[in-house]
Each structure stands twice: as structure tokens, then as C-alpha cells.
Design a protein around this motif. Structure first.
Motif, PDB file in Angstrom:
ATOM      1  N   ALA A  23       0.836  -1.221   0.000  1.00  0.00           N
ATOM      2  CA  ALA A  23       0.000   0.000   0.000  1.00  0.00           C
ATOM      3  C   ALA A  23       0.857   1.252   0.000  1.00  0.00           C
ATOM      4  N   GLN A  24       1.906   1.285   0.811  1.00  0.00           N
ATOM      5  CA  GLN A  24       2.792   2.450   0.864  1.00  0.00           C
ATOM      6  C   GLN A  24       3.508   2.664  -0.458  1.00  0.00           C
ATOM      7  N   ALA A  25       3.981   1.567  -1.062  1.00  0.00           N
ATOM      8  CA  ALA A  25       4.686   1.693  -2.337  1.00  0.00           C
ATOM      9  C   ALA A  25       3.753   2.238  -3.413  1.00  0.00           C
ATOM     10  N   ALA A  26       2.520   1.782  -3.446  1.00  0.00           N
ATOM     11  CA  ALA A  26       1.567   2.279  -4.452  1.00  0.00           C
ATOM     12  C   ALA A  26       1.252   3.751  -4.214  1.00  0.00           C
ATOM     13  N   ARG A  27       1.086   4.153  -2.955  1.00  0.00           N
ATOM     14  CA  ARG A  27       0.800   5.556  -2.646  1.00  0.00           C
ATOM     15  C   ARG A  27       1.944   6.473  -3.038  1.00  0.00           C
ATOM     16  N   MET A  28       3.173   6.084  -2.691  1.00  0.00           N
ATOM     17  CA  MET A  28       4.338   6.904  -3.014  1.00  0.00           C
ATOM     18  C   MET A  28       4.553   6.988  -4.515  1.00  0.00           C
ATOM     19  N   ALA A  29       4.278   5.909  -5.231  1.00  0.00           N
ATOM     20  CA  ALA A  29       4.439   5.947  -6.688  1.00  0.00           C
ATOM     21  C   ALA A  29       3.454   6.945  -7.302  1.00  0.00           C
ATOM     22  N   LEU A  74       2.082   9.606  -5.748  1.00  0.00           N
ATOM     23  CA  LEU A  74       2.489  10.951  -5.379  1.00  0.00           C
ATOM     24  C   LEU A  74       3.707  11.397  -6.169  1.00  0.00           C
ATOM     25  N   SER A  75       4.587  10.478  -6.450  1.00  0.00           N
ATOM     26  CA  SER A  75       5.776  10.835  -7.228  1.00  0.00           C
ATOM     27  C   SER A  75       5.398  11.221  -8.642  1.00  0.00           C
ATOM     28  N   GLU A  76       4.444  10.513  -9.241  1.00  0.00           N
ATOM     29  CA  GLU A  76       4.006  10.855 -10.595  1.00  0.00           C
ATOM     30  C   GLU A  76       3.329  12.230 -10.628  1.00  0.00           C
ATOM     31  N   GLU A  77       2.626  12.604  -9.557  1.00  0.00           N
ATOM     32  CA  GLU A  77       1.959  13.903  -9.492  1.00  0.00           C
ATOM     33  C   GLU A  77       2.912  15.022  -9.090  1.00  0.00           C
ATOM     34  N   GLY A  78       4.138  14.662  -8.739  1.00  0.00           N
ATOM     35  CA  GLY A  78       5.135  15.656  -8.377  1.00  0.00           C
ATOM     36  C   GLY A  78       5.010  16.165  -6.962  1.00  0.00           C
ATOM     37  N   ILE A  79       4.226  15.510  -6.161  1.00  0.00           N
ATOM     38  CA  ILE A  79       4.040  15.952  -4.783  1.00  0.00           C
ATOM     39  C   ILE A  79       5.236  15.571  -3.918  1.00  0.00           C
ATOM     40  N   VAL A  80       5.763  14.367  -4.134  1.00  0.00           N
ATOM     41  CA  VAL A  80       6.943  13.917  -3.374  1.00  0.00           C
ATOM     42  C   VAL A  80       8.050  13.606  -4.362  1.00  0.00           C
ATOM     43  N   ALA A  81       9.223  13.567  -3.817  1.00  0.00           N
ATOM     44  CA  ALA A  81      10.375  13.257  -4.664  1.00  0.00           C
ATOM     45  C   ALA A  81      10.344  11.783  -5.095  1.00  0.00           C
ATOM     46  N   GLN A  82      10.949  11.533  -6.225  1.00  0.00           N
ATOM     47  CA  GLN A  82      10.993  10.163  -6.730  1.00  0.00           C
ATOM     48  C   GLN A  82      11.747   9.244  -5.788  1.00  0.00           C
ATOM     49  N   ALA A  83      12.712   9.772  -5.007  1.00  0.00           N
ATOM     50  CA  ALA A  83      13.475   8.959  -4.063  1.00  0.00           C
ATOM     51  C   ALA A  83      12.566   8.360  -3.001  1.00  0.00           C
ATOM     52  N   ARG A  84      11.511   9.095  -2.614  1.00  0.00           N
ATOM     53  CA  ARG A  84      10.571   8.561  -1.618  1.00  0.00           C
ATOM     54  C   ARG A  84       9.836   7.333  -2.180  1.00  0.00           C
ATOM     55  N   ALA A  85       9.487   7.408  -3.428  1.00  0.00           N
ATOM     56  CA  ALA A  85       8.822   6.266  -4.077  1.00  0.00           C
ATOM     57  C   ALA A  85       9.756   5.070  -4.179  1.00  0.00           C
ATOM     58  N   GLN A  86      11.034   5.338  -4.464  1.00  0.00           N
ATOM     59  CA  GLN A  86      12.011   4.245  -4.565  1.00  0.00           C
ATOM     60  C   GLN A  86      12.242   3.583  -3.203  1.00  0.00           C
ATOM     61  N   GLU A  87      12.260   4.391  -2.128  1.00  0.00           N
ATOM     62  CA  GLU A  87      12.421   3.830  -0.789  1.00  0.00           C
ATOM     63  C   GLU A  87      11.235   2.925  -0.435  1.00  0.00           C
ATOM     64  N   ALA A  88      10.031   3.364  -0.775  1.00  0.00           N
ATOM     65  CA  ALA A  88       8.851   2.551  -0.498  1.00  0.00           C
ATOM     66  C   ALA A  88       8.889   1.246  -1.279  1.00  0.00           C
ATOM     67  N   GLU A  89       9.379   1.291  -2.529  1.00  0.00           N
ATOM     68  CA  GLU A  89       9.501   0.060  -3.339  1.00  0.00           C
ATOM     69  C   GLU A  89      10.534  -0.882  -2.743  1.00  0.00           C
ATOM     70  N   ALA A  90      11.637  -0.342  -2.201  1.00  0.00           N
ATOM     71  CA  ALA A  90      12.663  -1.176  -1.577  1.00  0.00           C
ATOM     72  C   ALA A  90      12.125  -1.866  -0.329  1.00  0.00           C
ATOM     73  N   ARG A  91      11.317  -1.131   0.480  1.00  0.00           N
ATOM     74  CA  ARG A  91      10.736  -1.755   1.662  1.00  0.00           C
ATOM     75  C   ARG A  91       9.755  -2.876   1.267  1.00  0.00           C
ATOM     76  N   LEU A  92       9.072  -2.698   0.145  1.00  0.00           N
ATOM     77  CA  LEU A  92       8.169  -3.744  -0.340  1.00  0.00           C
ATOM     78  C   LEU A  92       8.943  -5.002  -0.716  1.00  0.00           C
ATOM     79  N   GLN A  93      10.054  -4.811  -1.414  1.00  0.00           N
ATOM     80  CA  GLN A  93      10.875  -5.969  -1.792  1.00  0.00           C
ATOM     81  C   GLN A  93      11.427  -6.682  -0.551  1.00  0.00           C
ATOM     82  N   GLN A  94      11.826  -5.914   0.468  1.00  0.00           N
ATOM     83  CA  GLN A  94      12.318  -6.501   1.704  1.00  0.00           C
ATOM     84  C   GLN A  94      11.215  -7.298   2.404  1.00  0.00           C
ATOM     85  N   ALA A  95      10.007  -6.790   2.417  1.00  0.00           N
ATOM     86  CA  ALA A  95       8.886  -7.489   3.036  1.00  0.00           C
ATOM     87  C   ALA A  95       8.573  -8.779   2.292  1.00  0.00           C
ATOM     88  N   ARG A  96       8.684  -8.739   0.961  1.00  0.00           N
ATOM     89  CA  ARG A  96       8.449  -9.958   0.178  1.00  0.00           C
ATOM     90  C   ARG A  96       9.506 -11.025   0.476  1.00  0.00           C
TER      91      ARG A  96
END
Length: 376
Positions: free
Chosen positions: A141-147, A149-171
Motif C-alpha cells: 500500500a505504501q509503495a503504491a501511494r508513493m508511486a 504521489l511521485s508521478e503527481e510531483g508531490i513527493v520526490a521520486q526517491a521517496r517512491a524508490q524507498e517505499a519500493e525497496a521496503r516492499l521488496q524486503q517485506a516480500r
């Protein structure tokens, strides 16, 4: 009154003379009878009469048949299992045996339950698995939300990448917990079932209900059903003749000489002679049979491939005379004992490498009578 004793005495003398005469007559009669009875027995039986008595025996015969691939000899061997045929079953975690389902010698199928073990560690693995599933749902859920927000330019792309990394770690954490849970075969109460990894026979049971188990010792050993191995001891005289690929035969103990032997072939031959036993170790493989079990001592017939000459006769035709093996060969109207070299004896037939030619007729019955006649 005095006349009576004299008459009596006279009568006594008369009876004595008569008795003496009777005894003498009987003695002469017995002597003549003895002379008559001894006269025939003093004659020795003629050779022709002995031969006719031998011919009068009801003797069954067989014709020696040519045999191809004459065996090199019989050697002792011990039945063993191939290295890959024995598998140890160990628990993934230490615990206590709640229930044991099998006994030694029992035949089991692949995946059959062997024992039920309860341990504390599987319970913690089940908890880790539940937490991992929750964390991966949150991480997705966090990775999808950050992705987004990153596309809308609200947050930096690095925040989206961090959320994706945490998803991979959880998997990865979830996959590890699932692997441990599957390996343990755990239930909700922390029990795990030990199962047979292969089909075969339970060769060892090292636990009882209520005893402890750990991962350092195998509570069960399963032996696969299939081809067997034989460890052979080749004498020095056969060491240079036996080669890998040569055929072997084993007579199953207890099945009699009429039963078909189990066949196989030589796998390896050691390059050197053992200094103590003066023999060469070899290994052969044979098919499985109900009467053959690992650890059993057997006699193995080693054949020399297609080479060699010899004959085959029924085993009943072979007998021992003076410590050597003989057969009685028909020569005209009589049977003559002849020493032979027997190199194999299986399935009701003896294979002879020397002393007998193909086509010769040998006796297969009344052997004891022929031996007695030949000894006279």
C-alpha cells in the motif's frame, strides 16, 4: 527186593547207550549238512555276475550338453545397498516425539508420515509468517501511494524508490517465513510431521513416543527398494580374469537349486590385492529379490562372458569320491567313475569345465549303488 535195583540199573545203562548213540547220529547229520551248505559259499562271484548285477540297476541317464560362457568360479559375497539407496530423515527443529507411526522393517510410500514432533520453534515461525504477511500488505500500500504521489510531483521520486525497496524486503521476509514453515510442516499447535522422502523400507527407528529429537541425529533411515550391490572377494587366481561388465549369478538362499538365480554384472574391480586375505575386492550389481537382504552372505558365480568351453549336466550326476567330484560315464554296458572340475552349480545343473565332453552320457540316479560297486 534186591532184583528191582539191578533191573533199574540195567535199564539206566540201556538208556544211556541209546542217548549216546542218538547224540552221535545227530552230530554226524549236522556235520554233513554243514558240509553241504559250505560248498556253494566257497565259490567267489564271477566278474560277469557282478556286471550283470550292475546292469540290473534301474539307472537314469543324461547327455552332457555344451555350455557357452562357462563360469570362472564361485566366490563369496555380501549383499549391500547402493550409496544413494539409503536416506536419513531428520527434523528441522529440536522437539519431542508426540507419536511414532512406523516400526523397523515396515514398507512405506513416499510422503508417508513417520512421526509427529512438537517443537517451540515452529510456533515462532508461524508468528513470523503472520507478521510477514501483514507487513507485505502494508508495504504494498505504501509503495503504491508513493508511486502515485511521485508521478503527481508531490513527493520526490526517491521517496517512491524507498517505499519500493521496503516492499521488496517485506516480500523476501515473507518468502523466508513460508520456506521455513513448509520445511517444518508445522501445524497451528507447533507440531511438525516427519515424512518419508522416498519409497522403501524403514531400516532404522531411533525414537520412541515421548523421547526428544534434534537435528544432529536421524531418528529414521529409509532404504529404497531396487537394485542391490554385492561386495565380492576374488581369489588371487581370478584377480586377473575378472573384468567390469562380466555377468554374475546369485542363487537365492532357501529357494532350492531348481529356482532361477538372480543375475547381474561386475561394476568395479580393485587394482590391488589385499595383503592379509590375498584377495581382490570387486563390486557387482544385481536385481532385487524377496530372499536377498542387505548384510546377507551369498555365493556368487562369476561368468567369463562369451569365452570358455564346458558342459552342463544335472546336479544329481555329480558325486564326491575321495574328496574329488566325479561323474559316472557310460562306457558300453557299464559306468565308469571319472573325476571332473565343477565350476558352478545352480538351478539344478552343474557346469563342468574339465573331465567331460559334450555328448557323453552320465548316470543321474542310483549313484550310491554305482559308488559301492566301483569300490569293490
Amino acid at each position: 527186593m534186591s532184583a528191582s535195583p539191578r533191573i533199574s540199573a540195567g535199564m539206566t545203562r540201556h538208556r544211556s547207550i541209546a542217548l549216546h548213540s542218538g547224540l552221535l547220529l545227530s552230530g554226524l547229520l549236522l556235520a554233513s549238512l554243514a558240509a553241504c551248505s559250505e560248498a556253494p559259499s566257497s565259490e567267489e562271484p564271477q566278474a560277469g555276475e557282478a556286471g550283470s548285477a550292475e546292469n540290473a540297476l534301474s539307472i537314469e541317464t543324461a547327455v552332457a550338453e555344451a555350455a557357452t560362457g562357462v563360469p570362472l568360479g564361485s566366490v563369496p559375497g555380501r549383499i549391500t545397498l547402493p550409496p544413494e539407496a539409503r536416506v536419513a530423515v531428520t527434523p528441522s527443529f529440536a522437539g519431542a516425539a508426540v507419536r511414532v507411526y512406523v516400526i523397523e522393517g515396515q514398507i512405506v510410500a513416499r510422503g508417508a508420515p513417520l512421526a509427529l514432533v512438537r517443537a517451540a520453534e515452529p510456533i515462532s515461525i508461524s508468528g513470523d509468517l503472520s507478521r510477514a504477511r501483514s507487513e507485505i500488505a502494508l508495504a504494498e500500500a505504501q509503495a503504491a501511494r508513493m508511486a502515485q504521489l511521485s508521478e503527481e510531483g508531490i513527493v520526490a521520486q526517491a521517496r517512491a524508490q524507498e517505499a519500493e525497496a521496503r516492499l521488496q524486503q517485506a516480500r523476501a521476509t515473507l518468502a523466508e517465513a513460508q520456506r521455513l514453515a513448509a520445511m517444518a510442516g508445522t501445524g497451528p499447535d507447533g507440531t511438525m510431521t516427519l515424512r518419508a522422502p522416498i519409497a522403501g523400507r524403514v531400516a532404522h527407528v531411533g525414537i520412541e513416543t515421548g523421547s526428544g529429537v534434534d537435528g544432529m541425529e536421524a531418528p529414521f533411515v529409509i532404504e529404497a527398494s531396487g537394485p542391490l550391490r554385492i561386495e565380492l572377494q576374488l581369489p588371487e587366481r581370478l584377480a586377473r580374469q575378472v573384468r567390469p561388465g562380466m555377468s554374475v549369478e546369485v542363487q537365492v538362499p532357501g529357494e532350492g537349486t531348481d529356482a532361477a538365480p538372480v543375475s547381474g554384472q561386475i561394476l568395479t574391480v580393485a587394482p590391488s590385492i589385499d595383503a592379509n586375505t590375498r584377495s581382490v575386492m570387486a563390486t557387482a550389481t544385481i536385481g532385487s529379490a524377496p530372499g536377498l537382504v542387505p548384510g546377507q552372505n551369498v555365493m556368487v558365480v562369476v561368468s567369463g562372458g562369451q569365452g570358455g568351453e564346458g558342459v552342463s549336466v544335472p546336479s544329481a550326476a555329480v558325486t564326491r569320491i575321495g574328496g574329488e567330484e566325479h561323474v559316472f560315464v557310460r562306457e558300453g554296458d557299464s559306468y565308469t567313475p571319472r573325476a571332473v572340475t565343477v565350476v558352478a552349480n545352480a538351478a539344478g545343473h552343474a557346469v563342468i569345465s574339465d573331465g567331460l565332453a559334450a555328448g557323453e552320457v552320465v548316470a543321474t540316479s542310483s549313484i550310491a549303488e554305482l559308488k559301492a560297486a566301483s569300490a569293490e
